[in-house]
Motif scaffolding. Structure first.
Motif, PDB file in Angstrom:
ATOM      1  N   TRP A   1     -10.257   1.512   7.279  1.00  0.00           N
ATOM      2  CA  TRP A   1     -10.419   0.124   6.859  1.00  0.00           C
ATOM      3  C   TRP A   1      -9.721  -0.830   7.822  1.00  0.00           C
ATOM      4  O   TRP A   1     -10.285  -1.846   8.219  1.00  0.00           O
ATOM      5  CB  TRP A   1      -9.878  -0.040   5.441  1.00  0.00           C
ATOM      6  CG  TRP A   1     -10.008  -1.439   4.917  1.00  0.00           C
ATOM      7  CD1 TRP A   1     -11.145  -2.056   4.510  1.00  0.00           C
ATOM      8  CD2 TRP A   1      -8.959  -2.386   4.762  1.00  0.00           C
ATOM      9  NE1 TRP A   1     -10.865  -3.337   4.099  1.00  0.00           N
ATOM     10  CE2 TRP A   1      -9.518  -3.560   4.247  1.00  0.00           C
ATOM     11  CE3 TRP A   1      -7.592  -2.346   4.999  1.00  0.00           C
ATOM     12  CZ2 TRP A   1      -8.777  -4.697   3.974  1.00  0.00           C
ATOM     13  CZ3 TRP A   1      -6.834  -3.472   4.726  1.00  0.00           C
ATOM     14  CH2 TRP A   1      -7.435  -4.627   4.229  1.00  0.00           C
ATOM     15  N   MET A   2      -8.478  -0.493   8.218  1.00  0.00           N
ATOM     16  CA  MET A   2      -7.737  -1.346   9.153  1.00  0.00           C
ATOM     17  C   MET A   2      -8.416  -1.380  10.516  1.00  0.00           C
ATOM     18  O   MET A   2      -8.472  -2.417  11.176  1.00  0.00           O
ATOM     19  CB  MET A   2      -6.286  -0.854   9.305  1.00  0.00           C
ATOM     20  CG  MET A   2      -5.452  -0.991   8.055  1.00  0.00           C
ATOM     21  SD  MET A   2      -5.199  -2.685   7.530  1.00  0.00           S
ATOM     22  CE  MET A   2      -4.092  -3.256   8.785  1.00  0.00           C
ATOM     23  N   ARG A   3      -8.946  -0.272  10.926  1.00  0.00           N
ATOM     24  CA  ARG A   3      -9.644  -0.190  12.218  1.00  0.00           C
ATOM     25  C   ARG A   3     -10.894  -1.081  12.217  1.00  0.00           C
ATOM     26  O   ARG A   3     -11.126  -1.815  13.170  1.00  0.00           O
ATOM     27  CB  ARG A   3     -10.004   1.266  12.444  1.00  0.00           C
ATOM     28  CG  ARG A   3     -10.398   1.651  13.754  1.00  0.00           C
ATOM     29  CD  ARG A   3      -9.277   1.859  14.684  1.00  0.00           C
ATOM     30  NE  ARG A   3      -9.905   2.754  15.659  1.00  0.00           N
ATOM     31  CZ  ARG A   3      -9.328   3.235  16.653  1.00  0.00           C
ATOM     32  NH1 ARG A   3      -8.099   2.975  16.862  1.00  0.00           N
ATOM     33  NH2 ARG A   3      -9.955   4.003  17.468  1.00  0.00           N
ATOM     34  N   LYS A   4     -11.669  -0.992  11.141  1.00  0.00           N
ATOM     35  CA  LYS A   4     -12.874  -1.829  11.025  1.00  0.00           C
ATOM     36  C   LYS A   4     -12.487  -3.307  10.943  1.00  0.00           C
ATOM     37  O   LYS A   4     -13.162  -4.160  11.521  1.00  0.00           O
ATOM     38  CB  LYS A   4     -13.699  -1.424   9.803  1.00  0.00           C
ATOM     39  CG  LYS A   4     -14.456  -0.149  10.004  1.00  0.00           C
ATOM     40  CD  LYS A   4     -15.348   0.154   8.832  1.00  0.00           C
ATOM     41  CE  LYS A   4     -16.095   1.434   9.107  1.00  0.00           C
ATOM     42  NZ  LYS A   4     -17.047   1.755   8.045  1.00  0.00           N
ATOM     43  N   ARG A   5     -11.415  -3.589  10.268  1.00  0.00           N
ATOM     44  CA  ARG A   5     -10.940  -4.965  10.145  1.00  0.00           C
ATOM     45  C   ARG A   5     -10.536  -5.532  11.512  1.00  0.00           C
ATOM     46  O   ARG A   5     -10.846  -6.669  11.831  1.00  0.00           O
ATOM     47  CB  ARG A   5      -9.770  -5.007   9.175  1.00  0.00           C
ATOM     48  CG  ARG A   5      -9.320  -6.379   8.808  1.00  0.00           C
ATOM     49  CD  ARG A   5      -8.297  -6.296   7.709  1.00  0.00           C
ATOM     50  NE  ARG A   5      -7.435  -7.449   7.810  1.00  0.00           N
ATOM     51  CZ  ARG A   5      -6.280  -7.565   7.257  1.00  0.00           C
ATOM     52  NH1 ARG A   5      -5.794  -6.564   6.550  1.00  0.00           N
ATOM     53  NH2 ARG A   5      -5.554  -8.650   7.379  1.00  0.00           N
ATOM     54  N   GLU A   6      -9.842  -4.711  12.300  1.00  0.00           N
ATOM     55  CA  GLU A   6      -9.453  -5.137  13.658  1.00  0.00           C
ATOM     56  C   GLU A   6     -10.678  -5.375  14.514  1.00  0.00           C
ATOM     57  O   GLU A   6     -10.722  -6.325  15.283  1.00  0.00           O
ATOM     58  CB  GLU A   6      -8.567  -4.068  14.300  1.00  0.00           C
ATOM     59  CG  GLU A   6      -7.168  -4.026  13.763  1.00  0.00           C
ATOM     60  CD  GLU A   6      -6.359  -2.872  14.355  1.00  0.00           C
ATOM     61  OE1 GLU A   6      -6.838  -2.216  15.316  1.00  0.00           O
ATOM     62  OE2 GLU A   6      -5.253  -2.628  13.858  1.00  0.00           O
ATOM     63  N   GLN A   7     -11.668  -4.489  14.415  1.00  0.00           N
ATOM     64  CA  GLN A   7     -12.889  -4.637  15.210  1.00  0.00           C
ATOM     65  C   GLN A   7     -13.662  -5.892  14.785  1.00  0.00           C
ATOM     66  O   GLN A   7     -14.212  -6.596  15.628  1.00  0.00           O
ATOM     67  CB  GLN A   7     -13.771  -3.391  15.056  1.00  0.00           C
ATOM     68  CG  GLN A   7     -13.193  -2.178  15.731  1.00  0.00           C
ATOM     69  CD  GLN A   7     -13.988  -0.919  15.414  1.00  0.00           C
ATOM     70  OE1 GLN A   7     -14.873  -0.917  14.580  1.00  0.00           O
ATOM     71  NE2 GLN A   7     -13.649   0.164  16.099  1.00  0.00           N
ATOM     72  N   THR A   8     -13.683  -6.165  13.485  1.00  0.00           N
ATOM     73  CA  THR A   8     -14.390  -7.336  12.987  1.00  0.00           C
ATOM     74  C   THR A   8     -13.711  -8.621  13.444  1.00  0.00           C
ATOM     75  O   THR A   8     -14.370  -9.540  13.929  1.00  0.00           O
ATOM     76  CB  THR A   8     -14.471  -7.319  11.448  1.00  0.00           C
ATOM     77  OG1 THR A   8     -15.065  -6.098  11.044  1.00  0.00           O
ATOM     78  CG2 THR A   8     -15.275  -8.477  10.933  1.00  0.00           C
ATOM     79  N   THR A   9     -12.394  -8.682  13.311  1.00  0.00           N
ATOM     80  CA  THR A   9     -11.674  -9.887  13.733  1.00  0.00           C
ATOM     81  C   THR A   9     -11.628 -10.011  15.252  1.00  0.00           C
ATOM     82  O   THR A   9     -11.618 -11.114  15.772  1.00  0.00           O
ATOM     83  CB  THR A   9     -10.241  -9.905  13.179  1.00  0.00           C
ATOM     84  OG1 THR A   9      -9.557  -8.715  13.582  1.00  0.00           O
ATOM     85  CG2 THR A   9     -10.242 -10.040  11.682  1.00  0.00           C
TER      86      THR A   9
ATOM     87  N   TYR B   1       0.833  -1.203   0.000  1.00  0.00           N
ATOM     88  CA  TYR B   1       0.000   0.000   0.000  1.00  0.00           C
ATOM     89  C   TYR B   1       0.874   1.262   0.000  1.00  0.00           C
ATOM     90  O   TYR B   1       0.661   2.170  -0.793  1.00  0.00           O
ATOM     91  CB  TYR B   1      -0.927  -0.028   1.213  1.00  0.00           C
ATOM     92  CG  TYR B   1      -2.022   0.996   1.186  1.00  0.00           C
ATOM     93  CD1 TYR B   1      -3.166   0.787   0.417  1.00  0.00           C
ATOM     94  CD2 TYR B   1      -1.932   2.172   1.915  1.00  0.00           C
ATOM     95  CE1 TYR B   1      -4.178   1.719   0.389  1.00  0.00           C
ATOM     96  CE2 TYR B   1      -2.939   3.111   1.880  1.00  0.00           C
ATOM     97  CZ  TYR B   1      -4.061   2.888   1.115  1.00  0.00           C
ATOM     98  OH  TYR B   1      -5.062   3.806   1.079  1.00  0.00           O
TER      99      TYR B   1
ATOM    100  N   ARG C   1      -7.276   4.000   4.520  1.00  0.00           N
ATOM    101  CA  ARG C   1      -6.594   2.784   4.984  1.00  0.00           C
ATOM    102  C   ARG C   1      -6.719   2.638   6.496  1.00  0.00           C
ATOM    103  O   ARG C   1      -6.941   1.543   7.013  1.00  0.00           O
ATOM    104  CB  ARG C   1      -5.127   2.802   4.585  1.00  0.00           C
ATOM    105  CG  ARG C   1      -4.420   1.517   4.994  1.00  0.00           C
ATOM    106  CD  ARG C   1      -3.038   1.430   4.374  1.00  0.00           C
ATOM    107  NE  ARG C   1      -2.495   0.111   4.535  1.00  0.00           N
ATOM    108  CZ  ARG C   1      -1.778  -0.287   5.578  1.00  0.00           C
ATOM    109  NH1 ARG C   1      -1.544   0.550   6.559  1.00  0.00           N
ATOM    110  NH2 ARG C   1      -1.303  -1.512   5.643  1.00  0.00           N
TER     111      ARG C   1
END
Length: 191
Positions: A180-188, A144, A177
């Motif tokens: 997106w990374m923050r939402k990804r961390e919250q989802t996982t 990225y 980014r």
């Protein structure tokens, strides 16, 4: 006593960097990096990269913006004030002298030749900094970041896009980014 010594060192370093560096903010930021990252180890290289991006993105002179950020990081509000004073004193003194003697300097062949030589030196310093920052991005091996760097380079040198648009696009890309990374961390994390 340590506080006063650290503030004195900060003042003297910013004064020295500002007084003996020609070529604008990017050159001064380079010397700030060498001083505060490499020599004094007051900040790390990633912080200096972040400070450079912030200083460039904010209105005003990049040297003063960089001094504000470094000073704040080193010693809070007092550090910020000391760093800014150290950074603006030499240009103010030089401009005061030059404004009095402008007519004599403007037509002097020797001054014009010296300025031309300094311009070449400044270009070399800026190229050195750009290559160093680019190498650091490549070392991170983050696709990225590499993509943003390459796209910014092409936009500037090939497409001749205004640098303000490039900076704005970089800010937007970084923000997207981050979200997106923050939402990804919250989802996982929630799974």
């Amino acid at each position: 006593m340590k506080q006063k010594h650290q503030l004195l060192v900060l003042f003297l370093k910013t004064l020295y960097i500002s007084a003996f560096t020609f070529g604008g903010g990017f050159v001064i930021v380079t010397f700030m990096k060498k001083c505060f990252v490499d020599e004094l180890h007051w900040i790390d290289e990633q912080e200096m990269l972040d400070f450079t991006a912030l200083a460039q993105s904010c209105p005003g002179a990049i040297a003063v913006n960089g001094a504000i950020l470094v000073g704040w990081k080193v010693y809070g509000f007092a550090g910020m004030v000391v760093a800014v004073i150290g950074t603006i004193l030499p240009p103010m003194a030089i401009l005061a002298v030059l404004s009095v003697c402008y007519a004599a300097f403007a037509s002097n062949v020797w001054v014009a030749a010296a300025l031309e030589g300094m311009r070449v030196g400044v270009a070399a310093v800026i190229l050195d900094v750009s290559c160093g920052l680019g190498v650091n991005v490549m070392k991170e091996k983050k696709l990225y970041s590499i993509a943003i760097m390459v796209i910014a380079f092409l936009a500037d040198f090939v497409l001749d896009v205004n640098v303000i648009y490039i900076i704005a696009a970089g800010i937007l890309a970084g923000t997207i980014r981050f979200i997106w990374m923050r939402k990804r961390e919250q989802t996982t994390g929630a799974v």
